[in-house]
Design a protein around this motif. Structure first.
Motif, PDB file in Angstrom:
ATOM      1  N   ASN A   1       1.022  -1.300  -0.168  1.00 21.20           N
ATOM      2  CA  ASN A   1      -0.034   0.109  -0.213  1.00 21.20           C
ATOM      3  C   ASN A   1       0.723   1.403   0.095  1.00 21.20           C
ATOM      4  N   TRP A   2       1.896   1.232   0.683  1.00 24.62           N
ATOM      5  CA  TRP A   2       3.027   2.331   0.808  1.00 24.62           C
ATOM      6  C   TRP A   2       3.402   2.692  -0.611  1.00 24.62           C
ATOM      7  N   PHE A   3       3.695   1.607  -1.251  1.00 24.41           N
ATOM      8  CA  PHE A   3       4.456   1.921  -2.465  1.00 24.41           C
ATOM      9  C   PHE A   3       3.684   2.284  -3.472  1.00 24.41           C
ATOM     10  N   ALA A   4       2.192   1.764  -3.504  1.00 22.76           N
ATOM     11  CA  ALA A   4       1.091   2.048  -4.451  1.00 22.76           C
ATOM     12  C   ALA A   4       0.830   3.651  -4.162  1.00 22.76           C
ATOM     13  N   ILE A   5       0.638   4.180  -2.998  1.00 15.36           N
ATOM     14  CA  ILE A   5       0.344   5.329  -2.828  1.00 15.36           C
ATOM     15  C   ILE A   5       1.523   6.409  -3.157  1.00 15.36           C
ATOM     16  N   THR A   6       2.834   5.917  -2.737  1.00 14.43           N
ATOM     17  CA  THR A   6       3.858   6.744  -3.062  1.00 14.43           C
ATOM     18  C   THR A   6       4.035   6.888  -4.649  1.00 14.43           C
TER      19      THR A   6
ATOM     20  N   MET B   1      14.073   3.011  -0.637  1.00 15.82           N
ATOM     21  CA  MET B   1      13.806   2.044  -1.395  1.00 15.82           C
ATOM     22  C   MET B   1      12.457   2.457  -2.078  1.00 15.82           C
ATOM     23  N   VAL B   2      11.344   2.691  -1.343  1.00 12.62           N
ATOM     24  CA  VAL B   2       9.942   2.979  -1.635  1.00 12.62           C
ATOM     25  C   VAL B   2       9.854   4.412  -2.384  1.00 12.62           C
ATOM     26  N   ASN B   3      10.587   5.421  -2.057  1.00  9.20           N
ATOM     27  CA  ASN B   3      10.513   6.752  -2.826  1.00  9.20           C
ATOM     28  C   ASN B   3      11.290   7.087  -3.583  1.00  9.20           C
ATOM     29  N   PHE B   4      12.525   6.276  -3.824  1.00  6.55           N
ATOM     30  CA  PHE B   4      13.711   6.474  -4.737  1.00  6.55           C
ATOM     31  C   PHE B   4      13.994   5.392  -5.525  1.00  6.55           C
ATOM     32  N   VAL B   5      14.341   4.292  -5.085  1.00  7.38           N
ATOM     33  CA  VAL B   5      14.554   3.060  -6.075  1.00  7.38           C
ATOM     34  C   VAL B   5      13.676   2.677  -6.782  1.00  7.38           C
ATOM     35  N   LEU B   6      12.613   2.109  -5.971  1.00  8.54           N
ATOM     36  CA  LEU B   6      11.518   1.277  -6.888  1.00  8.54           C
ATOM     37  C   LEU B   6      10.686   2.269  -7.675  1.00  8.54           C
ATOM     38  N   PRO B   7      10.362   3.356  -7.522  1.00  8.33           N
ATOM     39  CA  PRO B   7       9.739   4.375  -8.421  1.00  8.33           C
ATOM     40  C   PRO B   7      10.704   4.664  -9.562  1.00  8.33           C
ATOM     41  N   ALA B   8      11.939   4.797  -9.124  1.00  4.22           N
ATOM     42  CA  ALA B   8      12.886   5.154 -10.543  1.00  4.22           C
ATOM     43  C   ALA B   8      12.782   3.946 -11.703  1.00  4.22           C
TER      44      ALA B   8
ATOM     45  N   ARG C   1      -6.132   5.394  -0.521  1.00  5.14           N
ATOM     46  CA  ARG C   1      -5.706   4.163  -0.616  1.00  5.14           C
ATOM     47  C   ARG C   1      -6.351   3.249  -1.538  1.00  5.14           C
ATOM     48  N   ILE C   2      -7.837   3.426  -1.791  1.00  4.33           N
ATOM     49  CA  ILE C   2      -8.414   2.544  -2.693  1.00  4.33           C
ATOM     50  C   ILE C   2      -7.840   3.004  -4.211  1.00  4.33           C
ATOM     51  N   LEU C   3      -7.889   4.340  -4.457  1.00  2.00           N
ATOM     52  CA  LEU C   3      -7.441   4.827  -5.630  1.00  2.00           C
ATOM     53  C   LEU C   3      -6.117   4.369  -6.226  1.00  2.00           C
ATOM     54  N   SER C   4      -5.183   4.417  -5.062  1.00  3.65           N
ATOM     55  CA  SER C   4      -3.842   4.141  -5.481  1.00  3.65           C
ATOM     56  C   SER C   4      -3.351   2.693  -5.858  1.00  3.65           C
ATOM     57  N   ASP C   5      -4.343   1.725  -5.107  1.00  5.33           N
ATOM     58  CA  ASP C   5      -4.294   0.542  -5.307  1.00  5.33           C
ATOM     59  C   ASP C   5      -4.905   0.120  -6.760  1.00  5.33           C
ATOM     60  N   ILE C   6      -5.994   0.509  -7.094  1.00  7.60           N
ATOM     61  CA  ILE C   6      -6.563   0.500  -8.447  1.00  7.60           C
ATOM     62  C   ILE C   6      -5.511   0.880  -9.502  1.00  7.60           C
ATOM     63  N   ASN C   7      -4.926   1.945  -9.542  1.00  9.51           N
ATOM     64  CA  ASN C   7      -3.923   2.570 -10.276  1.00  9.51           C
ATOM     65  C   ASN C   7      -2.916   1.723 -10.523  1.00  9.51           C
ATOM     66  N   LEU C   8      -2.183   0.983  -9.471  1.00  6.72           N
ATOM     67  CA  LEU C   8      -1.015   0.435  -9.407  1.00  6.72           C
ATOM     68  C   LEU C   8      -1.354  -0.949 -10.347  1.00  6.72           C
ATOM     69  N   LYS C   9      -2.625  -1.565 -10.097  1.00  2.79           N
ATOM     70  CA  LYS C   9      -2.765  -2.592 -10.816  1.00  2.79           C
ATOM     71  C   LYS C   9      -3.069  -2.348 -12.477  1.00  2.79           C
TER      72      LYS C   9
END
Length: 516
Positions: A86-91, A345-352, A252-260
């Motif tokens: 959830n944290w990664f999806a929102i970020t 990791m969640v705010n820099f590495v993975l999103p990049a 939280r709901i919107l970001s989860d939908i968006n990531l999928k």
């Protein structure tokens, strides 16, 4: 409104409204003022954006391996507010995800058909294609997320571990102590509210143009100020409703939908698109990007009098800095319970990494179409970047399904980003925001949502893409100065985190009491 911070809210709010009013009553005056200010910024301060962005990257890497990396945000016993997923999806969906849906397809064509004159690249050549893709990596991967990560990390530590107020000034507490929370702190919050209002309006303008292009393709509705106004209203209404529901519901709901949906459309385009070309161009361009990382990061065009870096790289860095100042409050707030290394990791590495994958697939697809058919450059010139996006998607199998889905992704991506931003803007405009009571009032969110939507519509109606870039550049100036202070503050904390971490001190005192 009884909890309003008047000296923080009113100056930026009134300034934005006055600017909008002038644009209505005297378009020529407004255009002259904004153009003149923008020209001064990009001519005199472009170098500062480039240097600051590069330092952000270096500090991210350094802090990850420092002893601060092991520190838990909120203290040793803090339990995560959100799961890792959830944290990664929102970020991901509250930072630059709204931008990649538009520029990921349209921007490569700009660089392919109009490369920097000083580089002497032939338009539509293989060298221009590599330059185009490697530039997408520069603009949408490592550096942008470093610009977000540093201020967000510093605020998270200051808010949860140093026990400082919900204020941008808290990020500078290691430098100035509690003095930063007086008049200077209020002034800083007000300036950053102004910069974010401009940066968010610029991003919303981009999303409006993107959605307008889709409406034109699907229903034949020509882009016009009227259509843009309708789209702006729908976006505004939706993100205000989402923001009013609180963090644990709407976003939280919107970001989860968006990531999928992001994952689905990435895999689909990769499989049905020019897969071999995407992989080969991406590999070659990635090598070019890493080999020339410092040259590309610090390219200002000054020696050759080339304006290209000012209207592209400077524009992006200014936009990220504008957003990062206040978005850091939101990103820092949701990081409770995770370690600093997990934060990076969640705010820099993975999103990049995600941004690189997206640009490789979507940028590679549009570059391939231009190189083989040569039609997108003409579309860009005659119909604008929004038309390029849907010209590319129209060639994809099942386009009649994919394009409406893509429109939905664009819509949800910006709504999610706006949701978090409006919440942060409302929070910094209000008193009484604490970890136990993190949500500002609904009315203040509505006020900021309406104001930003109005400014976005005004700018794209008058200047379209150029107006969006001017807004970003102007908003980024004070934000980049703040970010430099934040870098210094974080370095200071990283050297001896135990000196600033009150949660560690409290834990030790409790241990002594129990032992006694």
């Amino acid at each position: 409104m009884s909890s309003l911070k008047h000296w923080v809210f009113w100056p930026p709010f009134l300034f934005v409204l006055i600017a909008s009013l002038i644009s209505f009553t005297s378009k020529d005056t407004f255009t002259t003022i904004t153009t003149g200010a923008n020209d001064w910024v990009i001519t005199n301060l472009g170098w500062l954006f480039s240097v600051a962005g590069l330092f952000m990257v270096m500090v991210c890497v350094g802090v990850y391996f420092s002893k601060l990396g092991k520190v838990r945000i909120g203290g040793e016993n803090a339990k995560p507010l959100l799961s890792f997923r959830n944290w990664f999806a929102i970020t991901l969906t509250t930072t630059i995800a709204a931008g990649i849906t538009f520029w990921g397809i349209a921007e490569p064509i700009y660089h392919l058909v109009q490369p920097p004159e000083s580089m002497r690249l032939e338009p539509n050549s293989p060298s221009a294609a590599i330059f185009s893709m490697s530039t997408m990596y520069l603009h949408w991967t490592i550096t942008p997320y470093a610009i977000y990560c540093i201020p967000a990390l510093m605020f998270a530590f200051a808010y949860y571990n140093m026990k400082k107020p919900f204020s941008i000034g808290s990020s500078l507490a290691p430098l100035f102590g509690d003095k930063i929370h007086g008049k200077w702190g209020k002034a800083l919050d007000a300036v950053c509210l102004y910069t974010l209002a401009l940066g968010m309006a610029a991003a919303m303008g981009t999303s409006i143009l993107n959605l307008s292009g889709g409406m034109n393709y699907l229903f034949g509705l020509e882009s016009s100020p009227t259509i843009w106004a309708v789209i702006a209203f729908v976006i505004m209404f939706t993100f205000i409703i989402s923001a009013s529901s609180g963090l644990m519901k709407g976003i939280r709901i919107l970001s989860d939908i968006n990531l999928k949906l992001f994952i689905f459309i990435i895999l689909f385009i990769f499989l049905v698109g020019p897969t071999a070309y995407i992989l080969n161009l991406g590999t070659e361009s990635l090598g070019n990007y890493f080999t020339n990382f410092f040259d590309k990061s610090l390219f200002t065009g000054a020696a050759a009098g080339d304006p290209w870096p000012q209207w592209w790289t400077t524009f992006y860095w200014a936009n990220w800095f504008s957003w990062a100042a206040i978005t850091s409050l939101f990103l820092g707030r949701i990081a409770y319970g995770h370690t600093v290394r997990a934060f990076i990791m969640v705010n820099f590495v993975l999103p990049a990494i995600f941004g690189g994958i997206w640009m490789t697939i979507f940028g590679g697809t549009s570059i391939n179409m231009q190189m083989t058919e040569g039609t997108l450059g003409e579309t860009l010139t005659n119909s604008g970047p929004e038309a390029v996006v849907y010209s590319v998607l129209a060639t994809i199998p099942l386009a009649e399904i994919i394009i409406p889905l893509y429109l939905f992704i664009v819509f949800i991506a910006f709504v999610t980003a706006a949701d978090s931003t409006v919440a942060a803007m409302g929070g910094i405009s209000s008193t009484g925001i604490t970890p136990e009571s993190p949500e500002p009032g609904i009315l203040i969110k509505i006020i900021w949502g309406v104001t930003i939507s109005l400014v976005a519509w005004v700018m794209i109606s008058f200047a379209q893409i150029d107006g969006i870039k001017m807004l970003s550049n102007l908003g980024g100036v004070p934000a980049v100065l703040l970010s430099i202070g934040t870098i210094i503050a974080l370095i200071k904390v990283a050297k001896s985190p135990e000196k600033y971490d009150k949660t560690t001190q409290t834990h030790k005192e409790e241990g002594k009491r129990k032992a006694g």
